[in-house]
Design a protein around this motif. Sequence first.
Motif, short mmCIF file in Angstrom:
data_model
loop_
_atom_site.label_atom_id
_atom_site.label_comp_id
_atom_site.label_asym_id
_atom_site.label_seq_id
_atom_site.Cartn_x
_atom_site.Cartn_y
_atom_site.Cartn_z
N ILE A 35 38.30 47.51 41.77
CA ILE A 35 37.72 46.18 41.51
C ILE A 35 38.55 45.10 42.20
CG2 ILE A 35 37.28 44.49 39.68
CD1 ILE A 35 36.46 46.87 37.91
N LEU A 36 39.87 45.27 42.24
CA LEU A 36 40.72 44.29 42.93
C LEU A 36 40.61 44.40 44.45
CD1 LEU A 36 43.98 44.43 40.81
CD2 LEU A 36 42.40 42.53 41.00
N MET A 37 40.34 45.58 44.96
CA MET A 37 40.28 45.77 46.41
C MET A 37 39.04 45.13 47.04
SD MET A 37 41.60 49.43 47.66
CE MET A 37 40.93 50.40 46.34
N LEU A 38 37.92 45.19 46.36
CA LEU A 38 36.67 44.69 46.96
C LEU A 38 36.74 43.22 47.35
CD1 LEU A 38 34.07 46.66 44.83
CD2 LEU A 38 34.84 47.12 47.16
N PRO A 39 37.20 42.32 46.46
CA PRO A 39 37.31 40.91 46.92
C PRO A 39 38.34 40.72 48.03
CG PRO A 39 37.57 41.05 44.53
CD PRO A 39 37.49 42.43 45.05
N ILE A 40 39.42 41.51 47.98
CA ILE A 40 40.44 41.36 49.03
C ILE A 40 39.87 41.75 50.39
CG2 ILE A 40 42.63 42.32 49.88
CD1 ILE A 40 43.53 42.47 46.97
N ILE A 41 39.10 42.81 50.42
CA ILE A 41 38.55 43.29 51.70
C ILE A 41 37.49 42.34 52.25
CG2 ILE A 41 37.19 45.12 52.76
CD1 ILE A 41 38.59 47.08 50.89
N PHE A 42 36.60 41.85 51.38
CA PHE A 42 35.45 41.10 51.88
C PHE A 42 35.58 39.58 51.81
CE2 PHE A 42 33.57 45.22 50.58
CZ PHE A 42 33.18 45.63 51.85
N LEU A 43 36.36 39.06 50.87
CA LEU A 43 36.32 37.62 50.65
C LEU A 43 37.57 36.86 51.12
CD1 LEU A 43 34.74 37.60 47.09
CD2 LEU A 43 33.59 37.30 49.26
N ILE A 44 38.72 37.45 51.07
CA ILE A 44 39.94 36.73 51.41
C ILE A 44 40.16 36.79 52.92
CG2 ILE A 44 42.44 36.64 51.09
CD1 ILE A 44 42.02 37.76 48.31
N PRO A 45 40.29 35.60 53.54
CA PRO A 45 40.45 35.57 55.02
C PRO A 45 41.91 35.75 55.45
CG PRO A 45 40.22 33.35 54.18
CD PRO A 45 40.10 34.26 53.00
N ILE A 46 42.38 36.98 55.44
CA ILE A 46 43.70 37.29 55.97
C ILE A 46 43.55 38.39 57.02
CG2 ILE A 46 45.01 36.60 53.92
CD1 ILE A 46 45.08 39.49 53.02
N GLY A 47 44.60 38.68 57.70
CA GLY A 47 44.55 39.68 58.78
C GLY A 47 44.23 41.07 58.26
#
Length: 119
Positions: A35-47
């Motif tokens: 659940i924590l990985m999905l927003p990190i992969i798709f929503l947070i604009p980092i490298g």
Amino acid sequence: MAKKQFHIPKNFSAQYELIEGVKLKDFLFFIPSTILMLPIIFLIPIGALYKIIICAFLVFIPFCLVFIQPIDGRDIKVWQILKGKYDFMKRQKVFYYRKEGWNIESVQKKSKINNRRKR
């Protein structure tokens, strides 16, 4: 007629295992990390490299909790040991104390002296 004897192995468990030695309940540790990985992969604009490192770390922690058995020959996982330690720290503590200078011998001596005075 003699009774039948059954041999049950020592490490036998009736619980359902998805992988040998890993029960269905153990895989629940991967749900929060997913659940924590999905927003990190798709929503947070980092490298992309940072995303991979963070996601690998989020998968590594539950993996260690589920698959590592610190005590060889036992079916005890790391998360069970940590839960036991947490429950031990959380319990109500009982402290025994004595007043200074008080012990059984001094009480017995005082009672003998008081009994002699009464006579």
